[in-house]
Design an enzyme around this catalytic site. Structure first.
Site, PDB file in Angstrom:
ATOM      1  N   LYS A  37      33.702  11.227  10.859  1.00  0.00           N
ATOM      2  CA  LYS A  37      34.470  10.392  11.794  1.00  0.00           C
ATOM      3  C   LYS A  37      34.672   8.970  11.256  1.00  0.00           C
ATOM      4  CE  LYS A  37      30.326  10.000  14.748  1.00  0.00           C
ATOM      5  NZ  LYS A  37      29.630  11.249  14.369  1.00  0.00           N
ATOM      6  N   THR A  38      33.644   8.346  10.677  1.00  0.00           N
ATOM      7  CA  THR A  38      33.810   6.970  10.178  1.00  0.00           C
ATOM      8  C   THR A  38      34.155   6.923   8.698  1.00  0.00           C
ATOM      9  OG1 THR A  38      31.451   6.791   9.703  1.00  0.00           O
ATOM     10  CG2 THR A  38      32.180   6.076  11.880  1.00  0.00           C
ATOM     11  N   ILE A  92      25.205   9.969   7.510  1.00  0.00           N
ATOM     12  CA  ILE A  92      26.017   9.793   6.304  1.00  0.00           C
ATOM     13  C   ILE A  92      26.950   8.591   6.454  1.00  0.00           C
ATOM     14  CG2 ILE A  92      27.689  10.842   4.726  1.00  0.00           C
ATOM     15  CD1 ILE A  92      24.889  12.129   4.747  1.00  0.00           C
ATOM     16  N   LYS A 128      27.620  -5.003   0.729  1.00  0.00           N
ATOM     17  CA  LYS A 128      28.231  -5.373  -0.553  1.00  0.00           C
ATOM     18  C   LYS A 128      29.232  -6.508  -0.365  1.00  0.00           C
ATOM     19  CE  LYS A 128      31.141  -3.579  -4.294  1.00  0.00           C
ATOM     20  NZ  LYS A 128      31.743  -2.384  -4.933  1.00  0.00           N
ATOM     21  N   ARG A 162      -3.132 -17.698   4.757  1.00  0.00           N
ATOM     22  CA  ARG A 162      -3.438 -19.002   4.159  1.00  0.00           C
ATOM     23  C   ARG A 162      -3.716 -18.867   2.666  1.00  0.00           C
ATOM     24  NH1 ARG A 162      -8.250 -21.378   7.328  1.00  0.00           N
ATOM     25  NH2 ARG A 162      -8.810 -19.176   7.426  1.00  0.00           N
ATOM     26  N   HIS A 195     -18.704  -8.777   4.632  1.00  0.00           N
ATOM     27  CA  HIS A 195     -18.278  -8.450   3.266  1.00  0.00           C
ATOM     28  C   HIS A 195     -18.021  -6.958   3.097  1.00  0.00           C
ATOM     29  CE1 HIS A 195     -18.809 -12.556   2.098  1.00  0.00           C
ATOM     30  NE2 HIS A 195     -20.093 -12.542   2.363  1.00  0.00           N
ATOM     31  N   GLY A 229     -21.148 -15.154  10.941  1.00  0.00           N
ATOM     32  CA  GLY A 229     -19.850 -15.212  10.270  1.00  0.00           C
ATOM     33  C   GLY A 229     -19.228 -13.855  10.024  1.00  0.00           C
ATOM     34  N   ASN A 265     -23.141   2.999  -4.161  1.00  0.00           N
ATOM     35  CA  ASN A 265     -24.052   3.982  -3.571  1.00  0.00           C
ATOM     36  C   ASN A 265     -24.545   3.488  -2.211  1.00  0.00           C
ATOM     37  OD1 ASN A 265     -24.142   6.020  -5.614  1.00  0.00           O
ATOM     38  ND2 ASN A 265     -25.444   4.710  -6.872  1.00  0.00           N
ATOM     39  N   ARG A 302     -19.495  15.091   0.477  1.00  0.00           N
ATOM     40  CA  ARG A 302     -19.823  13.770  -0.053  1.00  0.00           C
ATOM     41  C   ARG A 302     -18.897  12.721   0.556  1.00  0.00           C
ATOM     42  NH1 ARG A 302     -18.664  12.897  -6.259  1.00  0.00           N
ATOM     43  NH2 ARG A 302     -16.629  12.277  -5.411  1.00  0.00           N
TER      44      ARG A 302
END
Length: 490
Positions: free
Chosen positions: A12-13, A70, A81, A180, A248, A277, A390, A486
């Protein structure tokens, strides 16, 4: 266009009056456009067919194919473009800025170029999703039942893992915020999210840090987000109310208890020094009672995260203005993170499945664990697979709850991890249980544990010295559980 839609709307387009209107150069192609009856198109707004949503709905192969747009991508690429003359918009989040620009008659080339860039990225992500889906099909011809049997040549048999990890993989990410700095001040950093997995995505679901709502505090840092990810991986291992403190990238405190406030107190008591912390996460809605317990502890946390934090609880933390308080989506519990786990390496990426929901039959050796030991072993095992390898974790029952009682993380030898976990214990080691993320290559680690009074051990097993390891446990009557799974976390 003067030409009817054909093939059930498939065409269609795709017509010169559309693409000519988008691609024509003003002041250069005017005569040719006039001769062909083409009028210029200055603004293109496109919502592509919902291929991803159709795919996620479990629709048939043929229905998914019909949702491959499509004409939409073709128009978007044409307008992008020709962005020197045409404005293209593909993201509803850009509508307000675009409407404002139109109202001000803003014809800024910078705006058109920025929108064109977003448009090309949008089409690239759309096409890549389709290509990845097609590549993952193991039996493409049989799925195309709507086409003749000889429409496609037979495909070679897919190798193991091909459907899960295709030959080509393209990452399309959305920047949530600039940070930051990275792990250290000299490193620049930013936070990106998977497409449709942030707060602006109406249909976002599953575990995504970008879907958390920050209620107060300073902006999240690179290290905050990394530690938060580690904490949330761990705390949602549990169904009972649980609290986990991460420092950590490793859990330093964890506990379960029917009372969420008591779960927090127990988790903090596991290693109150390291908790300073750190990142605190809970798997149940944050109540006023639990909030007061956190405040009464006087411990400084960088981030506190929990599901569904109500306004009256948020108000209790307002005096701590720098504390980052995050409310998690209600659907986080019981859901899985989208996509795959991955890590950047020099020159490439490593992909793998998420290490979650792994179940197995536990083999009980020497003797069955007591009910208290069995409950503590489950907690130790859940935390252990979220500790850097470990990894060794100790746990023990404490009243109605279970508390983490020592962690040995990231050591180069397993016996050193055992030694460190014992040294870090804040409660008696005797009567505690131990979890190991991988097998014991030698009996020395188990000998150290049983000499310290460990009463039960859970580990994957599979070492050529398993018999020696079991013998050491048997000499002291220590229950030994082997899981056959494991859980390295590097």
């Amino acid at each position: 266009t003067g030409f009817p839609e054909i093939f059930d709307g498939r065409v269609k387009t795709l017509h010169p009056r559309i693409h000519g209107g988008l691609l024509g150069r003003r002041g250069y192609d005017d005569a040719a456009a006039t001769a062909a009856g083409i009028r210029w198109i200055d603004l293109l707004v496109v919502n592509l067919y919902p291929f991803a949503k159709t795919l996620e709905s479990g629709a048939s192969f043929a229905d998914c194919v019909e949702q491959i747009d499509i004409g939409g991508p073709a128009m978007i690429r044409a307008a992008a473009k020709n962005h020197a003359y045409v404005t293209v918009c593909v993201d509803p989040s850009d509508y307000p800025a675009l409407i404002d620009a139109i109202a001000r008659d803003d014809r800024s080339p910078a705006l058109r170029r920025a929108l064109a860039t977003r448009a090309f990225r949008h089409v690239a992500a759309y096409d890549d999703r389709i290509a990845s889906w097609l590549e993952a099909q193991d039996a493409l011809p049989s799925a195309l039942h709507a086409l003749p049997a000889d429409a496609l040549a037979p495909l070679p048999e897919a190798p193991p893992g091909a459907a899960r990890f295709p030959d080509h993989f393209t990452l399309h990410l959305k920047k949530i915020q600039d940070l930051r700095y990275g792990e250290n001040p000299h490193q620049q950093s930013a936070f990106y999210a998977d497409p449709d997995q942030d707060l602006e995505a109406k249909d976002g679901k599953g575990r995504s840090l970008a879907r958390a709502t920050q209620l107060q505090g300073k902006e999240l840092s690179f290290n905050n987000l990394a530690d938060l990810d580690a904490a949330l991986r761990c705390v949602f291992e549990f169904v009972l109310p649980a609290a986990v403190v991460v420092k950590h990238n490793n859990p330093c405190g964890a506990a379960t208890h029917p009372d969420p406030a008591e779960a927090f107190r127990l988790a903090l008591s596991g290693d109150p020094v390291s908790a300073y912390g750190g990142i605190l996460t809970l798997n149940k809605p944050l109540s006023a009672e639990t909030a007061r317990a956190i405040l009464d502890s006087k411990v400084f946390f960088e981030v506190i995260a929990a599901p569904a934090i109500p306004p009256e609880v948020t108000a209790l933390f307002q005096p701590r203005r720098n504390l980052r308080l995050l409310s998690l989506p209600a659907d986080w519990a019981g859901s899985q993170p989208p996509g795959a786990d991955c890590r950047r390496v020099q020159g490439g990426w490593l992909f793998q499945d998420w290490d979650i929901n792994q179940t197995s039959e536990w083999k009980e050796l020497v003797r069955p664990p007591t009910p208290d030991e069995a409950a503590a072993l489950r907690v130790a095992w859940a935390v252990c697979r979220n500790v850097k390898s470990n990894a060794i974790t100790l746990a023990r029952t404490e009243g109605e709850g279970i508390v983490l009682n020592g962690v040995g993380a990231g050591q180069m030898s397993r016996v050193d991890s055992v030694r460190l976990a014992i040294q870090k214990a804040t409660r008696p080691v005797a009567g505690s249980v131990l979890a190991s993320d991988a097998f014991f290559p030698f009996a020395d680690g188990v000998q150290l544990a049983v000499d310290a009074g460990i009463s039960a051990i859970v580990q994957p097993g599979g070492s050529i010295r398993d018999a020696e390891v079991i013998h050491v446990a048997a000499q002291k009557g220590v229950s030994m559980i082997m899981t056959d799974i494991r859980h390295f976390r590097h």
